[in-house]
Design an enzyme around this catalytic site. Structure first.
Site, short mmCIF file in Angstrom:
data_model
loop_
_atom_site.label_atom_id
_atom_site.label_comp_id
_atom_site.label_asym_id
_atom_site.label_seq_id
_atom_site.Cartn_x
_atom_site.Cartn_y
_atom_site.Cartn_z
CG ASP A 7 85.38 -38.80 14.54
OD1 ASP A 7 85.58 -37.80 13.83
OD2 ASP A 7 84.99 -38.73 15.73
CD GLU A 68 85.03 -35.47 11.20
OE1 GLU A 68 83.94 -35.91 11.58
OE2 GLU A 68 85.82 -34.83 11.93
CG ASP A 141 85.43 -39.49 19.75
OD1 ASP A 141 85.82 -38.46 19.19
OD2 ASP A 141 85.25 -39.60 20.98
#
Length: 176
Positions: A7, A68, A141
């Protein structure tokens, strides 16, 4: 399959490693947040993220990396930093010949919760349940990185097999 989920972020880059296969229990291997100082020079921050990701790739030897996929936001500097941190993960994986998949936040949310619009609390709760963790991964996160890894374990393997079958059959999107 072992997947490193990333992420991306310049200040907090969530990373999580998950072992699993579709229809099998998932196992947490590692989770952390790579942090850099917002006061540091951009080059120093990216180098810190690169060192952290390289160390994880060396230590945990994933089969694939799931990052991501960036999405449009109003804050251009946030989008740029996220894209730069994501690119670091992509390059580190490519250097090792590892397959890289990009999953949108909605894809990861849908994979773990069944709802592509789920909130962070719901994603964190489901990641905690799916990995049978005694406590929720923090900060968000870290949970998001694990959701990306889980998404790829469940979806990535099937997508790779479909793509390999298409190539073997000579299928090119409707044209042979």
């Amino acid at each position: 399959m072992r997947v490193l989920g990333v992420d991306p972020g310049l200040t907090r880059c969530g990373v999580g490693v998950v072992d699993g296969a579709p229809g099998k229990p998932l196992h947490l291997v590692h989770v952390e947040v790579i942090r850099t100082s917002p006061d540091a020079d951009i080059a120093e921050r990216l180098l810190g993220i690169e060192r952290g990701i390289e160390a994880l790739l060396d230590e945990h030897a994933p089969d694939a990396v799931a990052v991501e996929r960036g999405f449009a936001q109003h804050n251009v500097s946030t989008v740029m930093g996220t894209a730069q941190a994501g690119a670091i993960a992509i390059v580190a994986a490519a250097r090792r010949g590892l397959p890289v998949a990009l999953h949108t936040p909605s894809e990861a949310k849908a994979a773990v919760t069944g709802n592509g619009s789920a909130g962070k609390a719901q994603v964190t709760m489901m990641v905690t349940r799916l990995l049978r963790l005694p406590a929720a991964p923090r900060p968000a996160d870290a949970a998001d990185a694990l959701a990306l890894a889980i998404c790829h374990v469940w979806r990535g393997g099937a997508q790779a097999r479909l793509e390999a079958a298409r190539r073997a059959a000579g299928w090119t999107g409707g044209r042979r």
